[in-house]
Design an enzyme around this catalytic site. Sequence first.
Site, PDB file in Angstrom:
ATOM      1  N   ASP A 248      59.520 -27.487   9.238  1.00  0.00           N
ATOM      2  CA  ASP A 248      58.612 -28.333   8.464  1.00  0.00           C
ATOM      3  C   ASP A 248      57.858 -29.240   9.435  1.00  0.00           C
ATOM      4  O   ASP A 248      58.344 -29.517  10.541  1.00  0.00           O
ATOM      5  CB  ASP A 248      59.384 -29.180   7.451  1.00  0.00           C
ATOM      6  CG  ASP A 248      58.512 -29.581   6.262  1.00  0.00           C
ATOM      7  OD1 ASP A 248      58.619 -28.944   5.210  1.00  0.00           O
ATOM      8  OD2 ASP A 248      57.719 -30.524   6.406  1.00  0.00           O
ATOM      9  N   ASP A 293      56.555 -21.433   1.366  1.00  0.00           N
ATOM     10  CA  ASP A 293      56.646 -22.167   0.097  1.00  0.00           C
ATOM     11  C   ASP A 293      55.794 -23.422   0.274  1.00  0.00           C
ATOM     12  O   ASP A 293      56.296 -24.493   0.570  1.00  0.00           O
ATOM     13  CB  ASP A 293      58.107 -22.509  -0.195  1.00  0.00           C
ATOM     14  CG  ASP A 293      58.293 -23.222  -1.512  1.00  0.00           C
ATOM     15  OD1 ASP A 293      57.425 -23.074  -2.400  1.00  0.00           O
ATOM     16  OD2 ASP A 293      59.298 -23.944  -1.667  1.00  0.00           O
ATOM     17  N   CYS A 346      54.891 -24.055  -6.542  1.00  0.00           N
ATOM     18  CA  CYS A 346      55.414 -24.471  -7.850  1.00  0.00           C
ATOM     19  C   CYS A 346      54.249 -25.007  -8.677  1.00  0.00           C
ATOM     20  O   CYS A 346      54.335 -26.046  -9.314  1.00  0.00           O
ATOM     21  CB  CYS A 346      56.530 -25.500  -7.715  1.00  0.00           C
ATOM     22  SG  CYS A 346      56.112 -26.967  -6.758  1.00  0.00           S
TER      23      CYS A 346
END
Length: 397
Positions: A248, A293, A346
Site C-alpha cells: 500500500d 482492490d 466496492c
Amino acid sequence: MKLFTNTVYAVVHAIDEIFNQNRYADKVIEKTLKSNPKWGARDRGFIAESVYDMVRWWRLINFLSPSKDNYQLFGTYWLLQGRTLPDWKEFKGLDSDTIHRKYERLNNRAVIQSIPDWLDEMGAELLGDKWEEEINTLNQQAEVVLRVNTLKITREQLMNRLAGEEIESYAPKGYKDALVLAKRQNVFKNAAFKEGLFEVQDASSQLVSAALDVEPGMRVIDACAGAGGKSLHLAALMQNKGRILSMDTEGWKLQNTKIRARRNGISIIEPRVIEGNKTIKRLSESADRLLLDVPCSGLGVLKRNPDTKWKLTPESITKVQGIQEEILQNYSSMVKKGGIMVYATCSILPSENQHQVEKFLASEKGKEFELLEDQKVLAQESGFDGFYIAKLKRKEA
C-alpha cells in the site's frame, strides 16, 4: 424502550462530532464507547445503532425536524421509528403526528432515501431503473458476516462452536467461507476470534480473493492491501504456502497486517510500502497473481459506512477515477505474462467499474491483457455489499 440521559447525550455528542467536526462515524463511535466502560452491551448497542441510523437518515431527519438542534433531531429520529419520547425539555415541541404526516406527504426520492441530490441524479443516470431499489437496499443495516479461517477450522466446525455459545449463524449459498450471524453482536471479544478462527468480512468482499484462482506456492501481490483483509484470505486459499506481498502507499494501513497474520497462523505475508514508481518497477513481471482492490467511492458499502454519502462529492468521485486509471496503467506491469490480474472496487457505479476496465483494455498497456470475466454485484441482488470484480489475463506474447 426507555431512554436514559447519559446514553442519549452520548448519541447527540457523537452526531455533533460527525457532522459539525467532520469526523468519521466509526472512529467517533469507537471513541464514544471507550469513554464509559460502565456501559453494558445494551447501552453500547443503543449508542452505536442510534448514531449509525441517524447518520444514515440524516437528510430525512433534518427535513422532518422542526429544529436543527441535535436533541430535536434525535427526538425526530426516535419518533420516526414509532417510539415515544420522555417528557424532557430537550424534546419540547416535537409531535409524532406532525412528523409522520409530513413524512407521508413526501415525494422527493433523494429526501426519502436521505441522499444528496447529485448522488440521486448520478445513480439514476448510471444504473437506470435499478437505482431506486439499490439505494433502498444500501440504506438497510448491514449483517455481520464472518470469513472462516480454513487454515484452522472448517465452516461447519466454527458454526457448531458458535452455536455452543448461543451465537446462531447460517452459511449463505455461493460463499464457501462465509457465515452470517443471525443477530448483530460484537464478535471481536469472542475467544474464537482471538484464536484466529475467523475474520469479519462481507460476503461480497470474499468473492474478490476467490476470483484470483490462487494456488499453493504462487507469488501473489495484493497491491492496494490496506489493513490486509484480502491478503489474509489469499493466504488461507494458498494453504499458507508461497508468498504474498501485501502493499500500500500508506504505511500506517499495513501496521495491523502482521498482527492479524500472526493471529490467523499465517507466515507468507510480507507487508511492503509502495514508495513510488521504483517500487513498482522492481517488481515488474514478478507476480503469478495481482490484486488491485483500488480506492473507490465506497458506494457499494453504504450499509456499513453510511457517512460516506455525506463526505463524497462529484469532484471526489472524478478524482478517485483518475487514481483508479493510474493504478491500472502503472501496477499492471507487476503481473507475469500468462498471469491473472483482478481489478475490484466496492462501488456500484459503472464509471468506476466496467468503464475503467474498458478504457484500460483500449490503452497501449491494456492491449497486453484480455478480460476473462467480470461480476457486477449489486446489493439488491446479493443481499450483501455492492462490488465489482474483473478478472483479466496477461497474454503470453
